[in-house]
Structures are given as structure tokens and as C-alpha cells.
Write an enzyme that holds these catalytic residues in place. Structure first.
Site, PDB file in Angstrom:
ATOM      1  N   CYS A   2      40.202  56.694  39.830  1.00  0.00           N
ATOM      2  CA  CYS A   2      40.132  57.917  40.623  1.00  0.00           C
ATOM      3  C   CYS A   2      39.188  57.686  41.809  1.00  0.00           C
ATOM      4  O   CYS A   2      38.209  56.949  41.705  1.00  0.00           O
ATOM      5  CB  CYS A   2      39.628  59.119  39.860  1.00  0.00           C
ATOM      6  SG  CYS A   2      40.680  59.613  38.526  1.00  0.00           S
ATOM      7  N   ARG A  27      40.622  51.094  43.537  1.00  0.00           N
ATOM      8  CA  ARG A  27      40.098  51.608  42.273  1.00  0.00           C
ATOM      9  C   ARG A  27      41.196  51.819  41.240  1.00  0.00           C
ATOM     10  O   ARG A  27      40.912  51.970  40.053  1.00  0.00           O
ATOM     11  CB  ARG A  27      39.348  52.931  42.514  1.00  0.00           C
ATOM     12  CG  ARG A  27      38.118  52.769  43.372  1.00  0.00           C
ATOM     13  CD  ARG A  27      37.545  54.097  43.756  1.00  0.00           C
ATOM     14  NE  ARG A  27      36.881  54.769  42.653  1.00  0.00           N
ATOM     15  CZ  ARG A  27      35.642  54.541  42.267  1.00  0.00           C
ATOM     16  NH1 ARG A  27      34.927  53.634  42.887  1.00  0.00           N
ATOM     17  NH2 ARG A  27      35.116  55.195  41.266  1.00  0.00           N
ATOM     18  N   TRP A  77      43.916  58.490  38.676  1.00  0.00           N
ATOM     19  CA  TRP A  77      44.357  57.548  37.649  1.00  0.00           C
ATOM     20  C   TRP A  77      44.456  58.379  36.379  1.00  0.00           C
ATOM     21  O   TRP A  77      43.438  58.849  35.864  1.00  0.00           O
ATOM     22  CB  TRP A  77      43.317  56.434  37.503  1.00  0.00           C
ATOM     23  CG  TRP A  77      43.744  55.290  36.643  1.00  0.00           C
ATOM     24  CD1 TRP A  77      44.473  54.198  37.011  1.00  0.00           C
ATOM     25  CD2 TRP A  77      43.439  55.107  35.251  1.00  0.00           C
ATOM     26  NE1 TRP A  77      44.640  53.354  35.945  1.00  0.00           N
ATOM     27  CE2 TRP A  77      44.024  53.885  34.857  1.00  0.00           C
ATOM     28  CE3 TRP A  77      42.751  55.851  34.301  1.00  0.00           C
ATOM     29  CZ2 TRP A  77      43.927  53.397  33.560  1.00  0.00           C
ATOM     30  CZ3 TRP A  77      42.650  55.372  33.011  1.00  0.00           C
ATOM     31  CH2 TRP A  77      43.235  54.151  32.647  1.00  0.00           C
ATOM     32  N   ASN A 103      36.416  63.287  39.566  1.00  0.00           N
ATOM     33  CA  ASN A 103      36.479  61.947  38.993  1.00  0.00           C
ATOM     34  C   ASN A 103      35.686  62.014  37.689  1.00  0.00           C
ATOM     35  O   ASN A 103      34.578  62.538  37.682  1.00  0.00           O
ATOM     36  CB  ASN A 103      35.831  60.976  39.995  1.00  0.00           C
ATOM     37  CG  ASN A 103      35.843  59.549  39.526  1.00  0.00           C
ATOM     38  OD1 ASN A 103      36.397  59.239  38.485  1.00  0.00           O
ATOM     39  ND2 ASN A 103      35.234  58.675  40.315  1.00  0.00           N
ATOM     40  N   GLY A 104      36.260  61.523  36.579  1.00  0.00           N
ATOM     41  CA  GLY A 104      35.543  61.579  35.298  1.00  0.00           C
ATOM     42  C   GLY A 104      36.398  62.251  34.238  1.00  0.00           C
ATOM     43  O   GLY A 104      37.587  62.479  34.434  1.00  0.00           O
ATOM     44  N   GLU A 488      40.028  33.498  30.905  1.00  0.00           N
ATOM     45  CA  GLU A 488      40.022  34.134  32.225  1.00  0.00           C
ATOM     46  C   GLU A 488      41.300  33.792  32.998  1.00  0.00           C
ATOM     47  O   GLU A 488      41.875  34.650  33.676  1.00  0.00           O
ATOM     48  CB  GLU A 488      38.755  33.714  32.989  1.00  0.00           C
ATOM     49  CG  GLU A 488      38.635  34.224  34.408  1.00  0.00           C
ATOM     50  CD  GLU A 488      38.685  35.737  34.569  1.00  0.00           C
ATOM     51  OE1 GLU A 488      38.617  36.464  33.566  1.00  0.00           O
ATOM     52  OE2 GLU A 488      38.834  36.181  35.722  1.00  0.00           O
ATOM     53  N   LYS A 492      43.896  36.567  34.323  1.00  0.00           N
ATOM     54  CA  LYS A 492      44.309  36.693  35.731  1.00  0.00           C
ATOM     55  C   LYS A 492      45.830  36.719  35.813  1.00  0.00           C
ATOM     56  O   LYS A 492      46.401  37.544  36.513  1.00  0.00           O
ATOM     57  CB  LYS A 492      43.798  35.511  36.586  1.00  0.00           C
ATOM     58  CG  LYS A 492      42.344  35.538  36.972  1.00  0.00           C
ATOM     59  CD  LYS A 492      41.971  36.528  38.033  1.00  0.00           C
ATOM     60  CE  LYS A 492      41.554  37.845  37.475  1.00  0.00           C
ATOM     61  NZ  LYS A 492      40.282  38.009  36.872  1.00  0.00           N
ATOM     62  N   GLU A 495      47.379  40.018  34.312  1.00  0.00           N
ATOM     63  CA  GLU A 495      47.130  41.297  34.989  1.00  0.00           C
ATOM     64  C   GLU A 495      47.866  41.423  36.328  1.00  0.00           C
ATOM     65  O   GLU A 495      48.226  42.528  36.709  1.00  0.00           O
ATOM     66  CB  GLU A 495      45.643  41.623  35.113  1.00  0.00           C
ATOM     67  CG  GLU A 495      44.823  40.726  35.962  1.00  0.00           C
ATOM     68  CD  GLU A 495      43.335  41.063  35.914  1.00  0.00           C
ATOM     69  OE1 GLU A 495      42.963  42.174  35.533  1.00  0.00           O
ATOM     70  OE2 GLU A 495      42.542  40.180  36.274  1.00  0.00           O
ATOM     71  N   HIS A 511      46.282  26.506  14.230  1.00  0.00           N
ATOM     72  CA  HIS A 511      46.021  27.475  13.161  1.00  0.00           C
ATOM     73  C   HIS A 511      46.878  28.725  13.319  1.00  0.00           C
ATOM     74  O   HIS A 511      46.537  29.784  12.795  1.00  0.00           O
ATOM     75  CB  HIS A 511      44.532  27.836  13.133  1.00  0.00           C
ATOM     76  CG  HIS A 511      43.665  26.650  12.831  1.00  0.00           C
ATOM     77  ND1 HIS A 511      43.609  26.061  11.582  1.00  0.00           N
ATOM     78  CD2 HIS A 511      42.861  25.894  13.623  1.00  0.00           C
ATOM     79  CE1 HIS A 511      42.799  25.019  11.627  1.00  0.00           C
ATOM     80  NE2 HIS A 511      42.337  24.893  12.858  1.00  0.00           N
ATOM     81  N   LYS A 610      39.991  49.307  39.318  1.00  0.00           N
ATOM     82  CA  LYS A 610      38.902  48.392  39.652  1.00  0.00           C
ATOM     83  C   LYS A 610      37.612  48.803  38.972  1.00  0.00           C
ATOM     84  O   LYS A 610      36.802  47.976  38.585  1.00  0.00           O
ATOM     85  CB  LYS A 610      38.715  48.397  41.180  1.00  0.00           C
ATOM     86  CG  LYS A 610      37.683  47.415  41.688  1.00  0.00           C
ATOM     87  CD  LYS A 610      38.208  46.007  41.625  1.00  0.00           C
ATOM     88  CE  LYS A 610      37.232  44.977  42.099  1.00  0.00           C
ATOM     89  NZ  LYS A 610      37.560  43.645  41.560  1.00  0.00           N
TER      90      LYS A 610
HETATM   91  C1  F6R Z   1      39.923  41.582  35.663  1.00  0.00           C
HETATM   92  C2  F6R Z   1      39.020  42.653  35.891  1.00  0.00           C
HETATM   93  C3  F6R Z   1      38.536  43.452  34.731  1.00  0.00           C
HETATM   94  C4  F6R Z   1      37.055  43.737  34.885  1.00  0.00           C
HETATM   95  C5  F6R Z   1      36.567  44.693  33.787  1.00  0.00           C
HETATM   96  C6  F6R Z   1      35.083  44.928  33.865  1.00  0.00           C
HETATM   97  O1  F6R Z   1      40.300  40.952  36.828  1.00  0.00           O
HETATM   98  O2  F6R Z   1      38.656  42.902  36.999  1.00  0.00           O
HETATM   99  O3  F6R Z   1      38.794  42.820  33.530  1.00  0.00           O
HETATM  100  O4  F6R Z   1      36.369  42.541  34.827  1.00  0.00           O
HETATM  101  O5  F6R Z   1      37.237  45.920  33.918  1.00  0.00           O
HETATM  102  O6  F6R Z   1      34.719  45.459  35.091  1.00  0.00           O
HETATM  103  P1  F6R Z   1      33.246  45.316  35.659  1.00  0.00           P
HETATM  104  O7  F6R Z   1      32.983  43.878  35.863  1.00  0.00           O
HETATM  105  O8  F6R Z   1      33.261  46.104  36.925  1.00  0.00           O
HETATM  106  O9  F6R Z   1      32.323  45.905  34.624  1.00  0.00           O
END
Ligand code: F6R
Length: 615
Positions: A2, A27, A77, A103-104, A488, A492, A495, A511, A610
Site C-alpha cells: 500500500c 511497494r 495491496w 496503509n496498515g 537466494e 530470485k 519471484e 535425502h 517491496k
Molecule cells: C526478495 C525480497 C523479499 C524481502 C523480504 C524482507 O527479493 O525482496 O524476500 O527480502 O520481504 O524484506 P526486508 O528486507 O525489507 O525486511
């Protein structure tokens, strides 16, 4: 998650609001809306989906857009109710005299809704925000003062909110309130702004006032008044924003993600410039507030984070344990909370977060703080909620990261963790690691050039991306310090391309996961010369024996082993301990080019946000 924008001044409000919202798109959102004050009433425009849909809704209403200089806007969102037009913000009350964006999450919205229904409120949406709009309107009917109504309403609300409201009887005013959700006021001349984050306002002003929790405010064109919970007028300081508008432009790259991947060399240089003068120098960590006496007393470290930041923490565990010899637990914030975790004053708790606003990590940090642990926060946002909870704040200063998929912030977190591991080792006085640390420091200094060498020649990675983009599943394997790189890399890929990718410790393959291997399941293996190299190579043989296609990411491969792999990406020479910082660049690029090849919305993947501000 949001985004809010509010504007009051002489510009065309619709333009400021749409522009501001476009800079909050990162976001994550699924609908958008604005409310403009026009002829003493409000015109509300909303649309499901992307901002372009809202722009098309507004287009025929140029008369309103040209005339209105006050408005509020929102990207939503979905939490309560589907991402439909009716659930989009702004929300209003029965007589449409008030508009509200939020927002919230309002935790007690059901109770409040039942009470308001009895008083005659009629609800159109399934949202908690509409309940807040009715509640404030109800309080307004009693007080005839929007700010007072807001103050009374927030006392009845449980949960998190950043509110931005206007009332038709209070012509030149936006009223705001905040608790556990970000809200900033952009200070202009003859105009003012309100936003959930600074990219929305940085084009217009470099001066801002941050609201603290439970504060409310009245914003007019020429004045800003902020009040504490008791209603006392207070003086929040005006801060100078450290960002340039250029940080939120793509600078010729097709996507922010690609731009941010390419910025990583400079991100490393930038961090090192203030912390490490040379390989023979000690790390300078003025931000670290524990004395070396206290550091020597640390019995354990807990790292708490989510997603990509969690993976950085896992690399951090490996280096800190290896060098500083302090036991480190790494846990997802959402698992750390709501159990009786063991932490005390000799526990160092490190929260890692790009945004500094992740709700699970904030809750976890607060929990650890209550146990008396020293809280270190590693964040890209020194202006965030988490930063304010820190005993020691280590800002990574990667610059604003716009793409939802974290890349350069991960790199910055890794570098900060390397430096922290060196610092703890030095402060503890463990001299037998001096030469190892000196070599690692030298490698850190050389890292930006190696990252840039990789980025200069991406043809091979592009070809691999094209070749594998039609696969539906992927497995990433590695061992040791690169196990988190496998996690990771898989994160990537999934997502941004929506390919089902999973990371495993290579030793775990046999396993269970090995049952899935056949010619339709490519395996990407990270092998770096070092203690686990031969072991990962054996795991690759096992995968190959099941007809899996194999991609190797490595700094060395013997001629005799080359045929094992269908495709290879060679990275510059690097030690095993430092290799996560280089391997990840390959994995980021691979994910990027696969998603790009598939035509996905790289910077704003579906369902993701984000800044994850709900638990
Ligand atoms: C992946 C990604 C998310 C964030 C997670 C934590 O690319 O961006 O997995 O890493 O939502 O967010 P932060 O780092 O802002 O606490």
C-alpha cells in the site's frame, strides 16, 4: 505494501498524486485511487489493477483535474477483501463528506463495524479502511473538527495505520495519523505533501518531517502542525532527505532490477569507503555502540530477518562463526516471534532488513529488546521504523531500491556482515585470524572490479536463460557458505519468473529431492574451490545420473569434469568465504534474463510487495 500520497498547494493535485503513486508502485499493489477536492465536494476515481487503468479513468475528467489543488491518493495491496474497484481507496462515509486513505491493518474492524452498523453506517466494501472512514465521520459529527475526530477515532482503533483524510467542511486541510506504518510529510514552499515513502515526493522537496507512532497532524498549504497522543502540539524536526530524484529513474536500463544489479560494484565501494581504509587497517564501525569489553562477553548472536535478508543473515552466520567464533542462530522473523525465545543481555540480536519496515522483523526486534539484548539493525533505510529501534544502527546505504526483487540491498547486507564479522573478531582480539582477515579484506577491496567484470560479459548467461526459460521447475544446489546463495538464487528466480525453483543444500539432494530429478528438472550447482568443492561435484554426478540438465556456476572446473555440465558460468577467482558475493550476481542475472525472456513484469512481480508491513 500500500502507498499513500497527499498534496495541498497550487499545482494540479491529480498530476502530483499520480506521479507520486507511480514512484510508490514498487511497494506492490493491485488497485489504485485518488480523491480530489472540487467545488466543495470530493471527486473519487478508482481502478482495479495497474496505475494506467486509473489514469484512463481520470482522463475524461480534465475539468476536475485542471482545477483541483488538493487531493489524496492510494495504491492498495489487498488484505481485507478482493483487489476490486469497490475495495480500492479512498473510502468515504454515508454522506460522502469525508475521504480517507489508509496503509496498515485495523485489527478490531469487525467490532467497530458492528457498532457503526447499529448507528446507521452503510458499508459498500469489505475493507477495514471503510470502517475507519465511517468511524472518523461519526466522530466528526460529534466534534465538527476533523483533527479532533481523527484523534478520537484512533484511540478506538487497534492495529496499524497511516491515515490521510479530508473533510468537505474543512476546505484547505489534510489530516493525518500514524501508528506502526510509515508516514512522512514533505515540506514545500506554499505547498506540502504527505506520503508513505520519500520516492513519492523527492521530485518536489528535499525537506521532510517524519511522524512518530501515535502522532497526528494537520497539513495545510502553508503550515504543518503535529500533535502527540495527548493532543499537545509538538515540534518534530525537519530533516534533509539524502536522496536524489535520479535514484528513482531507470537511467536507460529496461528495468530497475537490471539497473540495481549493475550498481552493485559501486554499492560495495561506497560501503568500504567509510569503513575500510585498506587491507591492513582495522574496520571502522563507529555506529557499533558496544565496547570491546562487552563484545567479549557476547555468548550468542541471533540474526532475524525475512526473505532475501534472511539469506544474507545465513551467509553472515557462516562468516561470524568462522572468524569471531561466536555461535550464531539465524531465524525467519515470523518464526522467532510468538514463542519464548531465549535471549539475554549477553545476546547480540541482529535484525536485517532492506526496508526497515517489515512487520515480522519489527515485532521480533521488539521482543528481543524486552529481554535486554543489544539490538543491531542492518538496514538500507536509516529513516525506517527498525532503524529507530536500534541500539547500534548499521545503515548499508545501497540507495533506494525500486525493483521489488532485492539485489543491491542483498549485496550491501553481505558486505556489512563481512565487515561486522571482521570487526567482532578484531574487537575480541583473536590474533590468529589476522592474516585470514587481511586476505579477505583485500578480496573485498577487489570485489567491485570482479563484479563489474562479470557484468561486462553477460552473453553466456543470457543464452543459458533463453535455453532454460521454458522449464517449469528448477533446483539450485550448493554447500557450505554458498548454501544460502542457492536459496537466494532460487528465490530470485521464482519471484520474478514464477518458475517453481527450490534451493537445497547439495548433500540433502539424495535425502528426498533426488526423486524429482529427470530430464525436465534442471539443476543449477554452485561450486567454489574450497572444502566442499569435491562434495558438490559428486552431488552433480548424482543429478547427472538421473538425466537432469546441469548448469554449473564456478570459479574453476578441471577439463575432465567439464562434460558433466550442459552449461557453465565461470566467475573470476575468489575464495570460498568471499564467493557468495560474486555467485549471487550470476544468479540475479539468470533470474532477470529468464523473467525478461518470458515477458514477466520484472520490477513488480504479481502478489509481492517491496515493504511487507503486515505480519
Ligand atoms: C526478495 C525480497 C523479499 C524481502 C523480504 C524482507 O527479493 O525482496 O524476500 O527480502 O520481504 O524484506 P526486508 O528486507 O525489507 O525486511
Amino acid at each position: 505494501m500500500c502507498g499513500i500520497i497527499g498534496y495541498i498547494g497550487d499545482r494540479k493535485a491529480s498530476e502530483v498524486l499520480i506521479n507520486g503513486l507511480s514512484h510508490l508502485e514498487y511497494r506492490g499493489y493491485d488497485s489504485a485511487g485518488i480523491a480530489l477536492r472540487y467545488n466543495d465536494k470530493f471527486e473519487i476515481y478508482k481502478a482495479q489493477g495497474k496505475l494506467i487503468n486509473l489514469i484512463n479513468v481520470i482522463k475524461p475528467h480534465q475539468d476536475v483535474c485542471l482545477a483541483s489543488n488538493i487531493g489524496i491518493g492510494h495504491i492498495r495491496w489487498a488484505t481485507h477483501g478482493l483487489p476490486t474497484e469497490i475495495n480500492a481507496h479512498p473510502h468515504t462515509c454515508n454522506c460522502k463528506s469525508l475521504v480517507l486513505v489508509h496503509n496498515g491493518i485495523i485489527e478490531n474492524y469487525q467490532e467497530l463495524k458492528e457498532e457503526l452498523l447499529k448507528k446507521g453506517s452503510k458499508f459498500l466494501s469489505q475493507t477495514d479502511t471503510e470502517v475507519a472512514a465511517h468511524l472518523i465521520a461519526y466522530e466528526y459529527d460529534k466534534t465538527k473538527d476533523l483533527h479532533l475526530a481523527m484523534q478520537n477515532a484512533v484511540k478506538k482503533i487497534k492495529g496499524a495505520f497511516a491515515f490521510c483524510a479530508m473533510h468537505k467542511n474543512e476546505k484547505d486541510k489534510i489530516v493525518i495519523a500514524k501508528r506502526n506504518a510509515p508516514l512522512v510529510i514533505g515540506v514545500g514552499e506554499g505547498e506540502n505533501f504527505v506520503a508513505s515513502d520519500i520516492p513519492a515526493i523527492i521530485e518536489y522537496t528535499k525537506k521532510a518531517i517524519y511522524l512518530a507512532d501515535n502522532q497526528t497532524g494537520i497539513v495545510t498549504k502553508d503550515s504543518i502542525k503535529i500533535y502527540d497522543e495527548e493532543g499537545n502540539l509538538i515540534n518534530n524536526k525537519i530533516e534533509h532527505l539524502p536522496f536524489e530524484a535520479i535514484a528513482i529513474s531507470k537511467m536507460g536500463y529496461k528495468h530497475f532490477m537490471l539497473k540495481e544489479i549493475h550498481e552493485q560494484g559501486d554499492v560495495v565501494r561506497n560501503i568500504l569507503s567509510s569503513k575500510l581504509e585498506g587491507a591492513k587497517h582495522q574496520v571502522v564501525f563507529d555506529e557499533f555502540k558496544l565496547s570491546s569489553e562487552k563484545i567479549k562477553k557476547i555468548t550468542r548472536i541471533q540474526i532475524i530477518a525475512c526473505g532475501t535478508s534472511l539469506h544474507a543473515g545465513m551467509v553472515g552466520k557462516y562468516i561470524i562463526e568462522e572468524l569471531a567464533r561466536i555461535p550464531v542462530d539465524v531465524e525467519a522473523s515470523s518464526e522467532y516471534i510468538y514463542r519464548n525465545t531465549i535471549a539475554d543481555e549477553n545476546t547480540l540480536v541482529i535484525g536485517i532488513s532492506q526496508s526497515g519496515e517489515t512487520a515480522d522483523t519489527i515485532t521480533a526486534i521488539k521482543q528481543a529488546k524486552e529481554k535486554g539484548s543489544h539490538i543491531v539493525i542492518i538496514t538500507n533505510r536509516a529513516d525506517s521504523t527498525m532503524a529507530r529501534l536500534a541500539d547500534s544502527l548499521l545503515p548499508v546505504s545501497a540507495g533506494i531500491e525500486v525493483s521489488v526483487a532485492a539485489t543491491k540491498s542483498y549485496m550491501a547486507q553481505l558486505i556489512s556482515l563481512y565487515l561486522l564479522a571482521f570487526y567482532l573478531t578484531e574487537q575480541k582480539g583473536i590474533v590468529e585470524y589476522d592474516s585470514i582477515i587481511q586476505n579477505l579484506k583485500q578480496e573485498l577491496i577487489e570485489l567491485p572490479n570482479k563484479i563489474e567484470m562479470l557484468l561486462e560479459n553477460t552473453e553466456n548467461i543470457k543464452n543459458i536463460a533463453k535455453k532454460y526459460s521454458s522449464y517449469k521447475d528448477f533446483i539450485f544446489i550448493a554447500r557450505g557458505i554458498n548454501y544460502p546463495s542457492a536459496l537466494e538464487g532460487a528465490l530470485k528466480l521464482k519471484e520474478i519468473s514464477y518458475i517453481n525453483a527450490t534451493g537445497y543444500g547439495a548433500g540433502e539432494l539424495k535425502h528426498g529431492p533426488i526423486a524429482m530429478l529427470d530430464e525436465n528438472m534442471p539443476v543449477l550447482a554452485i561450486l567454489n574451490t574450497g572444502i566442499v568443492y569435491d562434495k558438490v561435484l559428486s552431488n552433480c554426478e548424482e543429478a547427472r545420473a538421473r538425466q537432469a540438465k546441469l548448469i554449473g556456476v564456478t570459479n574453476y572446473i578441471a577439463q575432465k569434469d567439464k562434460d558433466l555440465f550442459d552449461d557453465l558460468v565461470l566467475i573470476p577467482q575468489i575464495s570460498d568465504l568471499m564467493s557468495p558475493a560474486l555467485n549471487i550476481v550470476v544468479l540475479q542475472l539468470l533470474a532477470y534474463y529468464i523473467a525478461e525472456y518470458l515477458g514477466k513484469d520484472v520490477d513488480q512481480p504479481r502478489n509481492l510487495a517491496k515493504s511487507v508491513t503486515v505480519e
